[in-house]
Design a protein around this motif. Structure first.
Motif, PDB file in Angstrom:
ATOM      1  N   LYS A  86      23.439  51.536 -57.847  1.00 16.94           N
ATOM      2  CA  LYS A  86      24.284  50.802 -56.841  1.00 16.94           C
ATOM      3  C   LYS A  86      23.854  49.582 -56.618  1.00 16.94           C
ATOM      4  O   LYS A  86      24.680  48.625 -56.516  1.00 16.94           O
ATOM      5  N   HIS A  87      22.470  49.283 -56.516  1.00 19.64           N
ATOM      6  CA  HIS A  87      22.011  48.095 -56.181  1.00 19.64           C
ATOM      7  C   HIS A  87      21.022  47.684 -57.264  1.00 19.64           C
ATOM      8  O   HIS A  87      19.892  47.229 -56.992  1.00 19.64           O
ATOM      9  N   ARG A  88      21.291  47.592 -58.426  1.00 21.48           N
ATOM     10  CA  ARG A  88      20.239  47.476 -59.504  1.00 21.48           C
ATOM     11  C   ARG A  88      19.659  46.329 -59.283  1.00 21.48           C
ATOM     12  O   ARG A  88      18.353  46.422 -59.689  1.00 21.48           O
ATOM     13  N   HIS A  89      19.970  44.930 -59.262  1.00 20.01           N
ATOM     14  CA  HIS A  89      19.391  43.707 -59.205  1.00 20.01           C
ATOM     15  C   HIS A  89      18.466  43.911 -58.006  1.00 20.01           C
ATOM     16  O   HIS A  89      17.306  43.356 -58.301  1.00 20.01           O
ATOM     17  N   GLY A  90      18.991  44.014 -56.929  1.00 22.23           N
ATOM     18  CA  GLY A  90      18.250  44.115 -55.749  1.00 22.23           C
ATOM     19  C   GLY A  90      17.053  45.242 -56.006  1.00 22.23           C
ATOM     20  O   GLY A  90      15.911  44.856 -55.401  1.00 22.23           O
ATOM     21  N   TYR A  91      17.051  46.107 -56.378  1.00 25.93           N
ATOM     22  CA  TYR A  91      16.336  47.370 -56.784  1.00 25.93           C
ATOM     23  C   TYR A  91      15.072  46.679 -57.278  1.00 25.93           C
ATOM     24  O   TYR A  91      14.059  46.873 -56.838  1.00 25.93           O
ATOM     25  N   TRP A  92      15.271  46.266 -58.705  1.00 29.66           N
ATOM     26  CA  TRP A  92      14.399  45.625 -59.402  1.00 29.66           C
ATOM     27  C   TRP A  92      13.812  44.570 -59.013  1.00 29.66           C
ATOM     28  O   TRP A  92      12.238  44.354 -59.082  1.00 29.66           O
ATOM     29  N   TYR A  93      14.430  43.542 -58.487  1.00 29.15           N
ATOM     30  CA  TYR A  93      13.860  42.515 -57.942  1.00 29.15           C
ATOM     31  C   TYR A  93      12.676  42.741 -56.731  1.00 29.15           C
ATOM     32  O   TYR A  93      11.729  42.286 -56.643  1.00 29.15           O
ATOM     33  N   THR A  94      13.120  43.531 -55.637  1.00 33.61           N
ATOM     34  CA  THR A  94      12.418  44.034 -54.540  1.00 33.61           C
ATOM     35  C   THR A  94      11.142  44.704 -55.029  1.00 33.61           C
ATOM     36  O   THR A  94       9.992  44.626 -54.532  1.00 33.61           O
ATOM     37  N   LEU A  95      11.128  45.558 -56.132  1.00 32.66           N
ATOM     38  CA  LEU A  95      10.113  46.480 -56.582  1.00 32.66           C
ATOM     39  C   LEU A  95       8.994  45.563 -57.186  1.00 32.66           C
ATOM     40  O   LEU A  95       7.877  45.747 -57.136  1.00 32.66           O
ATOM     41  N   ARG A  96       9.594  44.583 -58.053  1.00 28.29           N
ATOM     42  CA  ARG A  96       8.821  43.565 -58.629  1.00 28.29           C
ATOM     43  C   ARG A  96       7.773  42.773 -57.619  1.00 28.29           C
ATOM     44  O   ARG A  96       6.765  42.535 -57.803  1.00 28.29           O
ATOM     45  N   HIS A  97       8.729  42.259 -56.832  1.00 29.06           N
ATOM     46  CA  HIS A  97       8.112  41.440 -55.748  1.00 29.06           C
ATOM     47  C   HIS A  97       6.962  42.012 -54.768  1.00 29.06           C
ATOM     48  O   HIS A  97       5.955  41.659 -54.641  1.00 29.06           O
ATOM     49  N   LEU A  98       7.603  43.340 -54.675  1.00 32.63           N
ATOM     50  CA  LEU A  98       6.474  44.273 -53.834  1.00 32.63           C
ATOM     51  C   LEU A  98       5.291  44.560 -54.475  1.00 32.63           C
ATOM     52  O   LEU A  98       4.063  44.331 -53.909  1.00 32.63           O
ATOM     53  N   MET A  99       5.279  44.724 -55.676  1.00 36.10           N
ATOM     54  CA  MET A  99       4.059  45.107 -56.389  1.00 36.10           C
ATOM     55  C   MET A  99       3.313  43.763 -56.655  1.00 36.10           C
ATOM     56  O   MET A  99       1.867  43.815 -56.722  1.00 36.10           O
ATOM     57  N   ARG A 100       3.966  42.772 -57.037  1.00 32.78           N
ATOM     58  CA  ARG A 100       3.197  41.537 -57.254  1.00 32.78           C
ATOM     59  C   ARG A 100       2.454  41.038 -56.189  1.00 32.78           C
ATOM     60  O   ARG A 100       1.385  40.370 -55.928  1.00 32.78           O
ATOM     61  N   GLY A 101       2.751  41.341 -54.821  1.00 33.11           N
ATOM     62  CA  GLY A 101       2.533  41.002 -53.608  1.00 33.11           C
ATOM     63  C   GLY A 101       1.432  41.806 -52.889  1.00 33.11           C
ATOM     64  O   GLY A 101       0.904  41.495 -52.045  1.00 33.11           O
ATOM     65  N   SER A 102       1.219  43.039 -53.723  1.00 32.96           N
ATOM     66  CA  SER A 102       0.231  44.065 -53.150  1.00 32.96           C
ATOM     67  C   SER A 102      -1.094  43.761 -53.502  1.00 32.96           C
ATOM     68  O   SER A 102      -1.503  43.438 -54.689  1.00 32.96           O
ATOM     69  N   ARG A 103      -1.962  43.768 -52.406  1.00 31.61           N
ATOM     70  CA  ARG A 103      -3.412  43.753 -52.968  1.00 31.61           C
ATOM     71  C   ARG A 103      -4.059  45.011 -53.431  1.00 31.61           C
ATOM     72  O   ARG A 103      -3.371  46.158 -53.192  1.00 31.61           O
ATOM     73  N   PRO A 104      -5.237  44.672 -54.046  1.00 26.35           N
ATOM     74  CA  PRO A 104      -5.939  46.010 -54.745  1.00 26.35           C
ATOM     75  C   PRO A 104      -5.850  46.942 -53.588  1.00 26.35           C
ATOM     76  O   PRO A 104      -6.618  46.749 -52.489  1.00 26.35           O
ATOM     77  N   GLY A 105      -5.746  48.319 -53.905  1.00 29.32           N
ATOM     78  CA  GLY A 105      -6.004  49.182 -52.878  1.00 29.32           C
ATOM     79  C   GLY A 105      -4.799  49.452 -51.796  1.00 29.32           C
ATOM     80  O   GLY A 105      -4.685  50.399 -51.041  1.00 29.32           O
ATOM     81  N   THR A 106      -3.933  48.660 -51.816  1.00 27.76           N
ATOM     82  CA  THR A 106      -2.539  48.631 -50.973  1.00 27.76           C
ATOM     83  C   THR A 106      -1.218  49.143 -51.981  1.00 27.76           C
ATOM     84  O   THR A 106      -0.271  49.270 -51.305  1.00 27.76           O
TER      85      THR A 106
END
Length: 310
Positions: A86-106
């Motif tokens: 249903k929200h393919r673009h928002g889903y992938w964009y948010t997941l990528r943004h979240l992973m790139r912004g996560s520090r080691p261990g988080t």
């Protein structure tokens, strides 16, 4: 907030109900009284052995989101598939943004918040606005839901979520504030700090945590026993170590008194040990957690209420 009769509002809370968060419980009850339709999404299930009787008056449905990635795998998978479709673009964009912004261990924690937000989105029905209490984890989940679907959200800030560990300087906190439709602060001082920290136009509304004066009326008679009462979670910032030291000084001076501490928390063992080390076991009693109606009876008897916060 949407007026009574408008679309339902989703309340994103870290844990509901929680004995120490009567201000959230009172807010929910007041909104319901005014006719606002709510749906509560709790990131954790309650752990308190005691709850306030007012909890039984809450009419809003409560949905508990998965607390761990391995919990309810079918529910989590269904949410992922549904949002990807249903929200393919928002889903992938948010997941990528979240992973790139996560520090080691988080990374694991970030994935959990992402999965909680996905479950919330899949189960929120006609909700068009989310309101998160606390600018940390609940606001993060609301922001993830906003990124995926565009749903509007707002935040109520408190104290530890903005002032502890210099959170006011955090770019992630700033982003949650900037993207929010509006922000609530619990004092004018907090509101001014938020505006100064974000350095952008920010809609902040100071709303104080109120007290139901009908539930806490003025007492008719003065207490006669020398009772000191203190209430709070047993954590460092509540200042119970200072209170116990003050009681030791009173004992050493020969002052007749008793002190009762109401509450529970991770420092319960340390508080008990300090009481023993100070030799004030005969003067200080740890009562444990109490619902409000029992606490009111103690307040009636107390000659002094000690707020020892540091």
């Amino acid at each position: 907030m949407n007026p009574a009769g408008g679309p339902r509002i989703g309340y994103v809370l870290k844990m509901f109900p929680r004995l120490s968060e009567t201000f959230i419980l009172n807010e929910i009850l007041e909104l319901e009284r005014q006719g606002v339709s709510l749906h509560i999404f709790s990131l954790k299930r309650p752990v308190d052995a005691v709850s306030h009787p007012q909890v039984k008056s809450v009419r809003s449905p409560v949905t508990y989101l998965p607390e761990e990635l391995h919990q309810e795998p079918v529910r989590i998978l269904q949410a992922q598939i549904g949002l990807w479709l249903k929200h393919r673009h928002g889903y992938w964009y948010t997941l990528r943004h979240l992973m790139r912004g996560s520090r080691p261990g988080t990374v694991r924690s970030s994935l959990l918040r992402f999965c909680q937000a996905c479950c919330l989105i899949r189960e929120m029905g006609d909700i068009r606005h989310l309101h998160a209490h606390y600018a940390n984890i609940p606001a993060k989940v609301a922001l993830i839901a906003h990124r995926i679907t565009g749903v509007a959200y707002s935040i109520t800030t408190h104290a530890k979520d903005v002032f502890q560990r210099n959170q006011l300087a955090s770019p992630k906190l700033h982003e949650r504030m900037r993207r929010a439709r509006f922000v609530v602060a619990n004092s004018r001082f907090s509101a001014a700090c938020l505006r100064a920290a974000v350095k952008e136009e920010l809609e902040v509304h100071p709303i104080y945590n109120g007290i139901d004066l009908n539930a806490f009326p003025r007492r008719n008679t003065e207490p006669v026993e020398p009772l000191i009462l203190s209430v709070g979670r047993l954590v460092e910032k509540k200042g119970f170590a200072d209170l116990i030291e003050a009681c030791r000084l009173l004992k050493d001076k020969g002052v007749n008194f008793r002190c009762e501490i109401v509450g529970t928390g991770r420092l319960a063992g340390a508080v008990k040990e300090q009481i023993r080390n100070c030799g004030v076991q005969q003067h200080i009693r740890m009562v444990g957690p109490l619902p409000q109606q029992e606490l009111r009876a103690l307040l009636e008897r107390a000659m002094i209420f000690a707020l020892a916060c540091i």
